[in-house]
Write a protein that holds these residues in place. Structure first.
Motif, mmCIF file in Angstrom:
data_model
loop_
_atom_site.group_PDB
_atom_site.id
_atom_site.type_symbol
_atom_site.label_atom_id
_atom_site.label_comp_id
_atom_site.label_asym_id
_atom_site.label_seq_id
_atom_site.Cartn_x
_atom_site.Cartn_y
_atom_site.Cartn_z
ATOM 1 N N GLU A 15 -42.037 52.476 -5.456
ATOM 2 C CA GLU A 15 -41.064 51.853 -4.561
ATOM 3 C C GLU A 15 -39.698 52.542 -4.588
ATOM 4 O O GLU A 15 -38.838 52.252 -3.770
ATOM 5 C CB GLU A 15 -40.875 50.368 -4.918
ATOM 6 C CG GLU A 15 -42.092 49.505 -4.681
ATOM 7 C CD GLU A 15 -43.055 49.520 -5.864
ATOM 8 O OE1 GLU A 15 -42.655 49.923 -6.972
ATOM 9 O OE2 GLU A 15 -44.222 49.150 -5.660
ATOM 10 N N SER A 16 -39.483 53.458 -5.522
ATOM 11 C CA SER A 16 -38.181 54.111 -5.674
ATOM 12 C C SER A 16 -37.715 54.809 -4.406
ATOM 13 O O SER A 16 -36.526 54.846 -4.118
ATOM 14 C CB SER A 16 -38.214 55.119 -6.822
ATOM 15 O OG SER A 16 -38.372 54.466 -8.049
ATOM 16 N N ILE A 17 -38.640 55.364 -3.633
ATOM 17 C CA ILE A 17 -38.243 56.090 -2.422
ATOM 18 C C ILE A 17 -37.605 55.143 -1.409
ATOM 19 O O ILE A 17 -36.683 55.518 -0.692
ATOM 20 C CB ILE A 17 -39.424 56.882 -1.811
ATOM 21 C CG1 ILE A 17 -38.938 57.804 -0.683
ATOM 22 C CG2 ILE A 17 -40.522 55.964 -1.313
ATOM 23 C CD1 ILE A 17 -37.943 58.865 -1.103
ATOM 24 N N LYS A 18 -38.063 53.903 -1.362
ATOM 25 C CA LYS A 18 -37.475 52.926 -0.442
ATOM 26 C C LYS A 18 -36.021 52.647 -0.814
ATOM 27 O O LYS A 18 -35.143 52.575 0.042
ATOM 28 C CB LYS A 18 -38.277 51.624 -0.459
ATOM 29 C CG LYS A 18 -39.703 51.782 0.014
ATOM 30 C CD LYS A 18 -40.514 50.540 -0.267
ATOM 31 C CE LYS A 18 -41.986 50.815 -0.041
ATOM 32 N NZ LYS A 18 -42.820 49.767 -0.561
ATOM 33 N N VAL A 19 -35.776 52.498 -2.100
ATOM 34 C CA VAL A 19 -34.425 52.242 -2.591
ATOM 35 C C VAL A 19 -33.571 53.490 -2.390
ATOM 36 O O VAL A 19 -32.411 53.410 -1.957
ATOM 37 C CB VAL A 19 -34.461 51.813 -4.073
ATOM 38 C CG1 VAL A 19 -33.067 51.526 -4.589
ATOM 39 C CG2 VAL A 19 -35.363 50.586 -4.255
ATOM 40 N N ALA A 20 -34.140 54.654 -2.667
ATOM 41 C CA ALA A 20 -33.413 55.921 -2.492
ATOM 42 C C ALA A 20 -33.023 56.136 -1.044
ATOM 43 O O ALA A 20 -31.912 56.606 -0.752
ATOM 44 C CB ALA A 20 -34.262 57.084 -3.006
ATOM 45 N N ASN A 21 -33.913 55.801 -0.126
ATOM 46 C CA ASN A 21 -33.590 55.959 1.300
ATOM 47 C C ASN A 21 -32.434 55.057 1.721
ATOM 48 O O ASN A 21 -31.581 55.457 2.518
ATOM 49 C CB ASN A 21 -34.824 55.700 2.168
ATOM 50 C CG ASN A 21 -35.789 56.862 2.156
ATOM 51 O OD1 ASN A 21 -35.399 58.014 1.955
ATOM 52 N ND2 ASN A 21 -37.064 56.580 2.355
ATOM 53 N N LYS A 22 -32.384 53.848 1.194
ATOM 54 C CA LYS A 22 -31.261 52.946 1.495
ATOM 55 C C LYS A 22 -29.957 53.523 0.954
ATOM 56 O O LYS A 22 -28.927 53.504 1.619
ATOM 57 C CB LYS A 22 -31.492 51.547 0.900
ATOM 58 C CG LYS A 22 -32.529 50.742 1.608
ATOM 59 C CD LYS A 22 -31.998 50.252 2.937
ATOM 60 C CE LYS A 22 -33.033 49.305 3.537
ATOM 61 N NZ LYS A 22 -32.585 48.724 4.784
ATOM 62 N N ALA A 23 -29.995 54.042 -0.262
ATOM 63 C CA ALA A 23 -28.800 54.646 -0.859
ATOM 64 C C ALA A 23 -28.379 55.872 -0.059
ATOM 65 O O ALA A 23 -27.181 56.105 0.152
ATOM 66 C CB ALA A 23 -29.060 55.022 -2.314
ATOM 67 N N ALA A 24 -29.347 56.647 0.413
ATOM 68 C CA ALA A 24 -29.048 57.832 1.222
ATOM 69 C C ALA A 24 -28.400 57.430 2.551
ATOM 70 O O ALA A 24 -27.434 58.064 3.001
ATOM 71 C CB ALA A 24 -30.324 58.639 1.466
ATOM 72 N N GLU A 25 -28.920 56.378 3.185
ATOM 73 C CA GLU A 25 -28.329 55.878 4.435
ATOM 74 C C GLU A 25 -26.888 55.440 4.207
ATOM 75 O O GLU A 25 -26.004 55.741 5.019
ATOM 76 C CB GLU A 25 -29.140 54.694 4.975
ATOM 77 C CG GLU A 25 -30.502 55.052 5.533
ATOM 78 C CD GLU A 25 -31.326 53.817 5.872
ATOM 79 O OE1 GLU A 25 -30.739 52.728 6.099
ATOM 80 O OE2 GLU A 25 -32.564 53.935 5.895
ATOM 81 N N LEU A 26 -26.655 54.730 3.120
ATOM 82 C CA LEU A 26 -25.305 54.274 2.788
ATOM 83 C C LEU A 26 -24.390 55.470 2.519
ATOM 84 O O LEU A 26 -23.246 55.502 2.984
ATOM 85 C CB LEU A 26 -25.356 53.341 1.574
ATOM 86 C CG LEU A 26 -24.050 52.679 1.153
ATOM 87 C CD1 LEU A 26 -23.490 51.794 2.268
ATOM 88 C CD2 LEU A 26 -24.260 51.861 -0.114
#
Length: 145
Positions: A15-26
């Motif tokens: 699931e880390s990629i989902k969290v990483a993508n949110k951080a990247a968007e931010l």
């Protein structure tokens, strides 16, 4: 509020990629630097300091594997990462320490939204929230997604 430095704390699960993508968007939206951390809970810490064997090789292998997985994750997001850090110790305390040391404005963590006994005992996201030196964004992840 404008975030200038984001700390992404990941557990390196699927699931880390989902969290990483949110951080990247931010990071993109704010023009913020992105720092990624993974904390390996020390085996002697996890077992109350009473481990009767030398675990140095095991800990070193865990760190090397984590670094490899961080490199893969970093290549999967579309923003530059200022720094990655693999550290060892208590998860919440290490995240707080690095957030303070790197002077970050927000910590991004994944939250599984557990209920019942897991909620009563507390989660890593909850532990990070309490005592954090800055804002905390908990990204909801579901294993079924």
């Amino acid at each position: 509020m404008l975030y200038k430095k984001i700390l992404l704390a990941i557990d390196l699960t699927d699931e880390s990629i989902k969290v990483a993508n949110k951080a990247a968007e931010l990071s993109k939206a704010m023009g913020a630097e992105l720092v990624i951390i993974h904390v390996i809970e020390a085996l002697n810490y996890a077992y109350g300091g009473d481990v009767p064997i030398d675990i140095t090789d095991i800990q070193n292998q865990l760190k090397e594997t984590a670094r490899e997985r961080m490199t893969v994750l970093e290549s999967q997001i579309d923003v530059p990462v200022k720094e990655t850090c693999v550290t060892q110790g208590g998860i919440e305390s290490e995240i707080h320490r690095i957030a303070d040391e790197k002077d970050v404005d927000v910590i991004v963590v994944g939250s599984h939204g557990r209920h019942g006994l897991a909620l009563l005992l507390g989660s890593t996201a909850n532990g990070v929230l309490h005592g954090a030196p800055c804002d905390v964004l908990a990204v909801r992840v579901h294993r079924s997604e």
